[in-house]
Scaffold this motif. Structure first.
Motif, mmCIF file in Angstrom:
data_model
loop_
_atom_site.group_PDB
_atom_site.id
_atom_site.type_symbol
_atom_site.label_atom_id
_atom_site.label_comp_id
_atom_site.label_asym_id
_atom_site.label_seq_id
_atom_site.Cartn_x
_atom_site.Cartn_y
_atom_site.Cartn_z
ATOM 1 N N ARG A 191 0.836 -1.215 0.000
ATOM 2 C CA ARG A 191 0.000 0.000 0.000
ATOM 3 C C ARG A 191 0.863 1.254 0.000
ATOM 4 N NH1 ARG A 191 -2.148 1.431 5.686
ATOM 5 N NH2 ARG A 191 0.042 2.096 5.730
ATOM 6 N N ASN A 192 1.893 1.265 0.858
ATOM 7 C CA ASN A 192 2.742 2.452 0.976
ATOM 8 C C ASN A 192 3.484 2.771 -0.319
ATOM 9 O OD1 ASN A 192 1.897 2.581 3.599
ATOM 10 N ND2 ASN A 192 3.828 1.908 4.508
ATOM 11 N N ALA A 193 3.871 1.726 -1.053
ATOM 12 C CA ALA A 193 4.569 1.954 -2.323
ATOM 13 C C ALA A 193 3.691 2.745 -3.286
ATOM 14 C CB ALA A 193 4.991 0.623 -2.939
ATOM 15 N N LEU A 194 2.416 2.378 -3.358
ATOM 16 C CA LEU A 194 1.496 3.079 -4.249
ATOM 17 C C LEU A 194 1.164 4.477 -3.737
ATOM 18 C CD1 LEU A 194 -1.042 0.267 -5.239
ATOM 19 C CD2 LEU A 194 0.811 1.212 -6.606
ATOM 20 N N LEU A 195 0.894 4.593 -2.443
ATOM 21 C CA LEU A 195 0.540 5.897 -1.890
ATOM 22 C C LEU A 195 1.716 6.875 -1.979
ATOM 23 C CD1 LEU A 195 -1.534 4.763 1.215
ATOM 24 C CD2 LEU A 195 -2.399 5.925 -0.837
ATOM 25 N N ASN A 196 2.911 6.360 -1.778
ATOM 26 C CA ASN A 196 4.073 7.232 -1.872
ATOM 27 C C ASN A 196 4.247 7.754 -3.302
ATOM 28 O OD1 ASN A 196 6.558 8.147 -0.280
ATOM 29 N ND2 ASN A 196 7.464 7.334 -2.155
ATOM 30 N N TYR A 197 3.972 6.878 -4.283
ATOM 31 C CA TYR A 197 4.014 7.310 -5.686
ATOM 32 C C TYR A 197 2.982 8.410 -5.932
ATOM 33 C CZ TYR A 197 3.019 7.218 -10.684
ATOM 34 O OH TYR A 197 2.787 7.586 -11.988
ATOM 35 N N MET A 198 1.784 8.224 -5.393
ATOM 36 C CA MET A 198 0.739 9.232 -5.550
ATOM 37 C C MET A 198 1.176 10.579 -4.972
ATOM 38 S SD MET A 198 -2.742 7.194 -4.531
ATOM 39 C CE MET A 198 -3.445 5.886 -5.519
ATOM 40 N N SER A 199 1.765 10.522 -3.774
ATOM 41 C CA SER A 199 2.181 11.755 -3.106
ATOM 42 C C SER A 199 3.285 12.466 -3.890
ATOM 43 C CB SER A 199 2.667 11.441 -1.688
ATOM 44 O OG SER A 199 3.127 12.612 -1.047
ATOM 45 N N GLU A 200 4.245 11.698 -4.392
ATOM 46 C CA GLU A 200 5.365 12.312 -5.100
ATOM 47 C C GLU A 200 4.935 12.916 -6.433
ATOM 48 O OE1 GLU A 200 9.908 11.241 -6.468
ATOM 49 O OE2 GLU A 200 8.366 9.725 -6.732
ATOM 50 N N THR A 201 4.086 12.204 -7.170
ATOM 51 C CA THR A 201 3.734 12.628 -8.530
ATOM 52 C C THR A 201 2.461 13.463 -8.595
ATOM 53 O OG1 THR A 201 2.435 10.632 -8.968
ATOM 54 C CG2 THR A 201 4.805 10.551 -9.466
ATOM 55 N N GLY A 202 1.636 13.370 -7.542
ATOM 56 C CA GLY A 202 0.348 14.042 -7.575
ATOM 57 C C GLY A 202 -0.690 13.311 -8.396
ATOM 58 N N ARG A 203 -0.321 12.135 -8.919
ATOM 59 C CA ARG A 203 -1.231 11.359 -9.759
ATOM 60 C C ARG A 203 -2.045 10.404 -8.899
ATOM 61 N NH1 ARG A 203 -0.015 11.320 -15.209
ATOM 62 N NH2 ARG A 203 -2.097 10.414 -15.330
ATOM 63 N N THR A 204 -3.311 10.634 -8.785
ATOM 64 C CA THR A 204 -4.187 9.757 -8.014
ATOM 65 C C THR A 204 -5.339 9.201 -8.850
ATOM 66 O OG1 THR A 204 -5.529 11.633 -7.262
ATOM 67 C CG2 THR A 204 -3.682 10.960 -5.851
ATOM 68 N N ASP A 205 -5.446 9.647 -10.097
ATOM 69 C CA ASP A 205 -6.581 9.246 -10.939
ATOM 70 C C ASP A 205 -6.680 7.735 -11.114
ATOM 71 O OD1 ASP A 205 -7.033 11.890 -11.200
ATOM 72 O OD2 ASP A 205 -6.507 12.062 -13.314
ATOM 73 N N PHE A 206 -5.519 7.051 -11.123
ATOM 74 C CA PHE A 206 -5.561 5.613 -11.399
ATOM 75 C C PHE A 206 -6.295 4.829 -10.314
ATOM 76 C CE2 PHE A 206 -1.522 5.994 -9.095
ATOM 77 C CZ PHE A 206 -1.552 4.905 -8.237
ATOM 78 N N ALA A 207 -6.480 5.445 -9.138
ATOM 79 C CA ALA A 207 -7.207 4.765 -8.060
ATOM 80 C C ALA A 207 -8.676 4.534 -8.419
ATOM 81 C CB ALA A 207 -7.109 5.578 -6.772
ATOM 82 N N ASP A 208 -9.200 5.275 -9.403
ATOM 83 C CA ASP A 208 -10.596 5.123 -9.794
ATOM 84 C C ASP A 208 -10.788 4.143 -10.935
ATOM 85 O OD1 ASP A 208 -11.726 7.074 -7.987
ATOM 86 O OD2 ASP A 208 -10.750 8.606 -9.216
ATOM 87 N N ARG A 209 -9.692 3.638 -11.500
ATOM 88 C CA ARG A 209 -9.802 2.746 -12.651
ATOM 89 C C ARG A 209 -9.434 1.318 -12.236
ATOM 90 N NH1 ARG A 209 -7.449 7.557 -15.032
ATOM 91 N NH2 ARG A 209 -9.066 8.597 -16.269
ATOM 92 N N LYS A 210 -9.376 0.425 -13.215
ATOM 93 C CA LYS A 210 -9.102 -0.974 -12.938
ATOM 94 C C LYS A 210 -7.600 -1.218 -12.761
ATOM 95 C CE LYS A 210 -13.366 -2.441 -13.256
ATOM 96 N NZ LYS A 210 -14.086 -2.972 -12.071
ATOM 97 N N MET A 211 -7.290 -2.171 -11.894
ATOM 98 C CA MET A 211 -5.905 -2.555 -11.634
ATOM 99 C C MET A 211 -5.804 -4.073 -11.716
ATOM 100 S SD MET A 211 -5.168 -0.174 -8.293
ATOM 101 C CE MET A 211 -5.841 1.490 -8.196
#
Length: 499
Positions: A124-144
């Motif tokens: 979880r932290n790996a993904l959240l840290n990426y979100m924080s660094e890049t500001g990109r959170t849109d992918f959380a609403d799509r399929k993974m």
């Protein structure tokens, strides 16, 4: 912005801020974890056998707890499998992670109620840290999509048992369940090719934003998608694909072909998970290396890789590591692994913060003539030549050719090319020159006419896949060893060489 991405933004900032603080107290956190581990370990059969009551400091611990691999842990694991309590950790494990060992057959690695959070929170932290660094959170609403093992578990000694990737599937947070692919039913398919076909059918028309898996099997997935689409690139199939998450093997040998299949640059997050623990992850897109997970129930030890087979090797904790030295990674964790040699080598790229690179496997090396060649060196040498020549590599492995009629021995490279070099002999010469520059022992052996330059044996297309299928190790977390110090794998690959 949708609901999940909206909520992810502040949560990502909190997690990232916590990680930044932990970077600067890594040594202190390691000391605190060590004390807690020993305190709990006193209550176990292992702790009593190793006189944990007499341990006062790290030096005492080194004397009391020898380095072990799985074979030496097996007597304790067997008791756990019989249903006994308080063997390596208090109570019973909540899971046994089942993994294949080269010498031990099937290994059963305990996961406790205390250690499961290491696996889940770090992912979880790996993904959240990426979100924080890049500001990109849109992918959380799509399929993974998570290319993983079957979540169906058996019971051993009353304990749920299965592949780690299948175990963690049971702990995916509910807020991600609606995003997760493939379906539970598809994930339960055991045969990899049948499963892959089902995954392609399930995901082809989805709005995919994230794909996670080990690189060679991710490439197989991409190949099947491209075939189904009639030749479209992945960027045209999944128009919102933003990031791929990978681990298990070095990404570089696969990068060029994967990116060519995607058809555009895409962010990547490297992770370092294993059944024994989630050790590190890429915490920034700006710097190389993986941030060591220093506050997650694991106390790390390090042995200079060239001493690992010594009777009394040098054994140090985090505070004494040095940048650039290859270390065998030793762990002690809150599932009851003590002085456990996981078989990997790492080196530190920095100590402020503590970032590492995984450099290979202890058992995967070539030293038939004293050359001490490791995985990091062969990967560098091949990929440097490939970049210069515009060549894409699908897969490869290296073994020594010791007995050669009428000529000097040499290293034999089995390479599957996506696009072969114009002149294979010239390409092999470049790889050999790179190896000589990377490994002084190898260079000395060629200079002294002990070895001749390496030779490349081109493997036919899909050859490595066909080989892995033939031995029942296609898909999942199975990987082709980069290096072998014997001829077993090389001899079996002879059937797949281009004649």
């Amino acid at each position: 912005m949708k609901f999940k991405s909206l909520l992810a933004k502040p949560f990502a900032s909190i997690v990232s801020a916590k990680l930044r603080k932990e970077m600067h107290r890594a040594v202190e956190d390691q000391e605190a974890i060590w004390q807690e581990l020993v305190k709990t370990g006193k209550k176990t059969e292992f702790g009593k056998d190793h006189h944990y009551d007499d341990i006062r400091n790290y030096d005492d611990f080194i004397k009391a707890v020898p380095i072990r691999d799985y074979e030496l842990f097996k007597p304790y694991i067997e008791k756990i499998k019989e249903g006994k309590h308080n063997i390596l950790w208090t109570g019973q494990p909540i899971y046994l992670a089942k993994t294949s060992g080269t010498t031990s057959g099937i290994k059963y690695i305990p996961i406790s109620k205390d250690s499961i959070s290491n696996h889940m929170d770090t992912a979880r932290n790996a993904l959240l840290n990426y979100m924080s660094e890049t500001g990109r959170t849109d992918f959380a609403d799509r399929k993974m999509i998570f290319l993983s093992g079957s979540p169906e578990l058996e019971r051993v000694g009353g304990i749920p048992t299965g592949r780690l990737s299948g175990i963690v599937n049971h702990h995916v947070p509910s807020y991600l369940r609606t995003n997760q692919l493939p379906s539970y039913q598809t994930n339960c398919i055991e045969d990899w090719e049948t499963k892959l076909a089902a995954i392609v059918e399930e995901t082809y028309h989805q709005d995919m934003s994230l794909i996670s898996g080990i690189p060679p099997w991710m490439q197989m997935y991409f190949d099947r998608l491209i075939e189904k689409s009639g030749g479209k690139l992945i960027k045209d199939i999944f128009k919102n694909l933003e990031v791929i998450v990978y681990g298990g093997v070095n990404f570089e040998p696969y990068r060029a072909k994967l990116m060519a299949s995607i058809g555009k640059p895409i962010a990547t997050i490297e992770t370092y998970p294993a059944s024994e623990g989630f050790f590190a992850f890429q915490d920034t897109q700006e710097h190389q290396g993986l941030l060591l997970n220093t506050n997650s129930g694991i106390f790390y030890e390090f042995i200079p890789a060239n001493e690992i087979f010594n009777e009394n090797p040098t054994r140090i904790s985090l505070k004494d590591v040095q940048v650039g030295v290859n270390y065998a990674l030793i762990i002690n964790n809150n599932a009851g692994l003590w002085g456990y040699n996981i078989g990997d080598t790492v080196k530190f790229l920095s100590t402020n913060p503590y970032r590492i690179a995984v450099t290979g496997r202890i058992k995967h090396f070539i030293s038939a003539f004293g050359e001490h060649v490791i995985g990091e060196e062969v990967e560098y040498s091949l990929m440097k030549a490939a970049r210069e020549e515009g060549v894409h590599i699908t897969e490869f492995t290296v073994a020594p050719r010791v007995q050669v009629d009428g000529e000097l021995p040499y290293h034999e490279w089995f390479v599957e090319f996506e696009n072969a070099p114009a002149n294979l002999a010239d390409f092999a010469r470049k790889v050999d020159e790179n190896m000589r520059g990377k490994n002084i022992y190898y260079d000395d052996l060629l200079t002294g006419n002990i070895l001749q330059p390496l030779k490349i044996r081109p493997v036919r297309r899909q050859g490595f896949i066909e080989y892995m299928k033939s031995i029942g190790k296609l898909g999942g977390q199975n990987k082709v060893p980069r290096l072998s110090n014997d001829r077993k794998l090389a001899d079996e690959l002879e059937a797949y060489v281009v004649r």
